[in-house]
Design a protein around this motif. Structure first.
Motif, PDB file in Angstrom:
ATOM      1  N   LYS A  56       0.803  -1.099  -0.115  1.00 21.59           N
ATOM      2  CA  LYS A  56      -0.091  -0.034   0.048  1.00 21.59           C
ATOM      3  C   LYS A  56       0.898   1.155  -0.065  1.00 21.59           C
ATOM      4  CE  LYS A  56      -4.004  -1.842   2.633  1.00 21.59           C
ATOM      5  NZ  LYS A  56      -4.918  -1.771   3.702  1.00 21.59           N
ATOM      6  N   ILE A  60       1.041   4.025  -2.998  1.00 20.79           N
ATOM      7  CA  ILE A  60       1.009   5.622  -2.613  1.00 20.79           C
ATOM      8  C   ILE A  60       2.071   6.283  -3.019  1.00 20.79           C
ATOM      9  CG2 ILE A  60       0.677   7.179  -0.493  1.00 20.79           C
ATOM     10  CD1 ILE A  60      -0.903   4.742   0.871  1.00 20.79           C
ATOM     11  N   VAL A  65      -2.804   6.433  -5.974  1.00 19.61           N
ATOM     12  CA  VAL A  65      -3.966   6.986  -5.489  1.00 19.61           C
ATOM     13  C   VAL A  65      -4.753   8.046  -6.372  1.00 19.61           C
ATOM     14  CG1 VAL A  65      -5.176   7.921  -3.425  1.00 19.61           C
ATOM     15  CG2 VAL A  65      -3.471   6.246  -3.191  1.00 19.61           C
ATOM     16  N   ALA A  69      -8.433   7.916  -7.977  1.00 20.38           N
ATOM     17  CA  ALA A  69      -9.288   8.968  -7.633  1.00 20.38           C
ATOM     18  C   ALA A  69     -10.094   9.563  -8.685  1.00 20.38           C
ATOM     19  CB  ALA A  69      -8.786   9.895  -6.780  1.00 20.38           C
ATOM     20  N   SER A  90     -13.126   0.889  -8.355  1.00 24.99           N
ATOM     21  CA  SER A  90     -12.454   2.042  -8.066  1.00 24.99           C
ATOM     22  C   SER A  90     -12.901   2.241  -6.629  1.00 24.99           C
ATOM     23  CB  SER A  90     -12.534   3.135  -8.912  1.00 24.99           C
ATOM     24  OG  SER A  90     -14.091   3.511  -9.039  1.00 24.99           O
ATOM     25  N   VAL A  94      -9.907   2.296  -3.365  1.00 17.33           N
ATOM     26  CA  VAL A  94      -9.923   3.326  -2.335  1.00 17.33           C
ATOM     27  C   VAL A  94     -10.236   2.806  -0.831  1.00 17.33           C
ATOM     28  CG1 VAL A  94     -11.004   5.278  -1.495  1.00 17.33           C
ATOM     29  CG2 VAL A  94     -10.672   5.036  -3.909  1.00 17.33           C
ATOM     30  N   PHE A  97      -7.048   0.534   0.263  1.00 13.72           N
ATOM     31  CA  PHE A  97      -6.191   1.686   0.745  1.00 13.72           C
ATOM     32  C   PHE A  97      -6.333   2.227   2.043  1.00 13.72           C
ATOM     33  CE2 PHE A  97      -4.483   2.216  -3.776  1.00 13.72           C
ATOM     34  CZ  PHE A  97      -3.005   2.126  -3.805  1.00 13.72           C
ATOM     35  N   GLY A 104      -2.961   5.430   4.399  1.00  8.45           N
ATOM     36  CA  GLY A 104      -3.648   5.124   3.172  1.00  8.45           C
ATOM     37  C   GLY A 104      -4.859   6.363   3.367  1.00  8.45           C
ATOM     38  N   ALA A 107      -4.053   9.592   2.287  1.00  8.94           N
ATOM     39  CA  ALA A 107      -3.581   9.701   0.749  1.00  8.94           C
ATOM     40  C   ALA A 107      -4.886   9.650  -0.087  1.00  8.94           C
ATOM     41  CB  ALA A 107      -2.768   8.281   0.180  1.00  8.94           C
ATOM     42  N   VAL A 108      -5.996   8.876   0.263  1.00 14.56           N
ATOM     43  CA  VAL A 108      -7.271   9.191  -0.478  1.00 14.56           C
ATOM     44  C   VAL A 108      -7.876  10.352   0.023  1.00 14.56           C
ATOM     45  CG1 VAL A 108      -7.501   6.460  -0.579  1.00 14.56           C
ATOM     46  CG2 VAL A 108      -8.607   7.843   1.545  1.00 14.56           C
ATOM     47  N   ALA A 111      -6.535  12.806  -2.151  1.00 12.98           N
ATOM     48  CA  ALA A 111      -6.554  12.892  -3.822  1.00 12.98           C
ATOM     49  C   ALA A 111      -8.155  13.293  -3.922  1.00 12.98           C
ATOM     50  CB  ALA A 111      -6.538  11.390  -3.881  1.00 12.98           C
ATOM     51  N   SER A 135     -16.456   1.503   1.388  1.00 17.57           N
ATOM     52  CA  SER A 135     -15.140   2.253   1.636  1.00 17.57           C
ATOM     53  C   SER A 135     -15.167   3.344   2.516  1.00 17.57           C
ATOM     54  CB  SER A 135     -15.047   2.862   0.193  1.00 17.57           C
ATOM     55  OG  SER A 135     -14.525   1.629  -0.681  1.00 17.57           O
TER      56      SER A 135
END
Length: 670
Positions: A56, A60, A65, A69, A90, A94, A97, A104, A107-108, A111, A135
């Motif tokens: 992961k 990243i 990521v 996104a 998708s 997400v 992650f 993670g 990061a998401v 994004a 998610s």
């Protein structure tokens, strides 16, 4: 013999080169205009990162990521016209992650994926809704998740729409948002009044996931909120509470734990409920039974047990009778335990041994101390802190302290080392434990000092962190309590008069109070001890006087007056120095702070002042007559005459003692 040249074989690609090539290829597929190619790339990525933090983090760092996104945002914009499978995959990537990995989640969120996931909740395809909700729930497992303000109407409407959904992943998301975002009493009340409490009660009859989510959310809404607890207990003529009690018998261990936790919150918030000895005993046995679970339930059961028994002697007795200490010890001595479970067991042990000597005796009979000492050097800072907290509870045992069970280097050396710990919470816990161990055992204080503990306490008293300063001063205060003069002299030499004076005048009231309490113990005892406050031209005594002039907290006044009270028990020079602080030579027309203290609503402050005046006016002391005259001129004697019937017995007795002394000088009219 002629030689022939041979071509060398090409070197195989390095791991980093292979990763970079795969990243480039994967990124190219994610950017493909062909939706089917993108879907396959997303599946490939998802399979690679599931349950693998290393991969992961690697992906990243490689920037995948934002690419995912972009796919999600683009597909969400297209709505129902776009392939649902692309949205599902998708969103799943997400969630993968974000699952159990704060890096993670960050990061998401960076994004910009959060709004896109929320939009999926209103998609016509139920599978897309499921994927989006799952998610988002992964994100809401982290403290980094966005918070909703439930005092805003839009946030409340959104939450209610989630809880009213027939999709259990969506209702579970709503519960997760409540647990993450509801922090204030105002928000708890707003949720209760908006019907959220009622809706959650209804979900107790739903699926397994809905039941568990409802129990966690209910505990969040009613915690420390008497009004919310009352509303819950009274719901449906008590059937809501009965439903939670019934769930403690559920076949699933996590449900039983969550139901128990909910009942504990109810009892801790409103002790008038769940007083039946049967339910209390049942909760203790259930939580001990759940320790046998090898997963998360077993990890969390100790924390629930701590919450159930903390500060409650009746519950600690029940736990002792249920062999809780034996069972916790047996779990703790297992060779392989994760750090969270060790932490929880140590905290539960701490609460069990916090009040009852019988529990501490049981602890020692099992030879459990060695396991706690081992935990002082654990890799986890949370475990190290929990070990200190456990020792602090055990250190309350007067019997064991007198026997010297804690004073050898096996314990003192690791405890002193923890004063240097990189984690502040560990330092604070170590200070708390040390504060208990050094009280009133002058023959063995030298071990602590020899281990370098005194120097480190002095160093921490200068910390920029006020919590560390306060706790270090508290430990020093206990260190000098009833110590002999030689010990006090060495401690004062490390502290210095200038440092003590600066601490008395610190900007934080809590630091001022602890510094004064330390000085109170320092000058208590022999006449020579009083001289400490006169070092460096009396800067400590002057600092005390200044603080008492402006003291706005009774606690500061109490400690400061007891310092002066102890000084006033000394010789004529000491008494006159105290008088100079109480009744300054320069009369600027302002009322002495002593009168304000005597008029205080705090009986402890009034007691401290009267004791000081008693020490200043013993008739047999040559200068007493002059001091009584100064006290009379300052209006202090007159004020004390008004206190002969003080509501506090201690104050009343000391006032009458003082007035009897005044009579010797012809001022005994009452």
């Amino acid at each position: 013999m002629p030689t022939s040249a041979s071509a060398s074989a090409p070197a195989p690609p390095s791991a980093s080169q292979a990763t970079a090539r795969h990243h480039s290829e994967l990124l190219s597929r994610l950017s493909s205009p062909d939706a089917q190619v993108q879907v396959k790339a997303l599946r490939d990525l998802k399979n690679r990162i599931i349950g693998n933090r290393t991969k992961k983090l690697s992906f990243i760092k490689l920037g995948l990521v934002p690419a995912v996104a972009d796919i999600l945002a683009s597909a969400a914009d297209a709505g129902a016209d776009r392939d649902s499978n692309l949205l599902i995959q998708s969103a799943a990537v997400v969630g993968s992650f974000a699952c159990g990995f704060d890096a993670g989640v960050l990061a998401v969120l960076d994004a910009g994926v959060f709004p896109s996931l929320v939009r999926l909740l209103s998609h016509p395809d139920e599978k897309v809704v499921d994927s989006g909700a799952r998610s988002l729930r992964m994100i809401y497992q982290s403290k980094l998740a966005p918070k909703y303000d439930f005092l805003e109407q839009k946030s409340m409407e959104f939450l209610l729409s989630l809880l009213n959904s027939e999709n259990e992943n969506v209702t579970g998301l709503g519960a997760s948002i409540i647990m993450h975002s509801c922090e204030t009493v105002e928000e708890q009340n707003a949720l209760s009044q908006a019907g959220v409490l009622k809706k959650l009660i209804g979900l107790l009859e739903g699926s397994l996931n809905q039941r568990d989510a409802s129990l966690e959310s209910l505990a969040t809404i009613i915690k420390n909120n008497v009004e919310a607890v009352s509303m819950f207990v009274g719901s449906e003529s008590g059937r809501a509470l009965s439903s939670v009690v019934a769930l403690t018998k559920d076949r699933y261990p996590r449900t039983r734990l969550l139901a128990s936790t909910c009942l504990i919150v109810i009892r801790n918030t409103s002790p008038c409920y769940l007083q039946d000895i049967g339910i209390k005993t049942k909760l203790v046995h259930l939580l001990l039974e759940l320790h046998d679970d090898l997963g998360q339930v077993g990890d969390e059961s100790s924390f629930a047990l701590s919450s159930l028994i903390a500060e409650k002697e009746d519950m600690q007795k029940i736990a002792l009778e249920a062999n809780a200490i034996d069972k916790l010890y047996n779990h703790l001595k297992k060779a392989v335990l994760n750090s969270k479970r060790v932490e929880g067991i140590l905290l539960a042990m701490a609460d069990l041994c916090s009040k009852l000597e019988s529990c501490r005796s049981k602890f020692f009979s099992l030879k459990a101390l060695n396991l706690v000492i081992d935990a002082l050097t654990h890799d986890s800072s949370s475990v190290r802190a929990a070990a200190c907290i456990c020792l602090r509870s055990i250190f309350r045992s007067i019997k064991s302290l007198c026997a010297g069970d804690f004073m050898d280097e096996i314990i003192m050396i690791p405890l002193v080392r923890l004063l240097h710990d990189r984690c502040t919470s560990v330092q604070l816990a170590a200070l708390s434990a040390i504060g208990n161990i050094v009280v009133d055992f002058s023959k063995r204080r030298s071990i602590f000092i020899q281990c370098g503990g005194l120097q480190q306490l002095v160093q921490l008293s200068k910390s920029m962190d006020s919590d560390l300063t306060v706790n270090a001063l508290g430990a020093l205060r206990n260190l000098v309590f009833l110590a002999d003069y030689t010990c006090k002299e060495s401690i004062f030499g490390e502290l210095t008069a200038s440092l003590l004076a600066s601490l008395v005048c610190d900007s934080e009231p809590s630091v001022q109070e602890q510094a004064l309490a330390l000085l109170r113990n320092l000058v208590d005892g022999c006449m020579d001890s009083i001289e400490f406050v006169f070092a460096e031209d009396g800067i400590i005594l002057d600092a005390i006087g200044r603080q008492l002039q402006s003291a706005f907290k009774a606690e500061i006044g109490i400690q400061g007056m007891y310092v002066l009270c102890n000084v006033a028990s000394g010789n004529e020079f000491h008494k006159e120095a105290v008088m100079d602080q109480l009744v300054p030579q320069v009369d600027n027309g302002t009322q002495s702070f002593v009168i304000q203290f005597l008029q205080s609503s705090d009986s402890q402050l009034r007691t401290a002042v009267v004791w000081t005046i008693v020490n200043l006016t013993f008739p047999s002391i040559p200068g007493a007559f002059g001091r009584v005259a100064k006290l009379r001129n300052a209006g202090i004697v007159s004020q004390m005459k008004n206190m002969v019937n003080d509501p506090c017995l201690e104050v009343k007795l000391r006032v009458r003692t003082a007035l009897g002394q005044f009579m010797t000088f012809g001022d005994g009219s009452t």
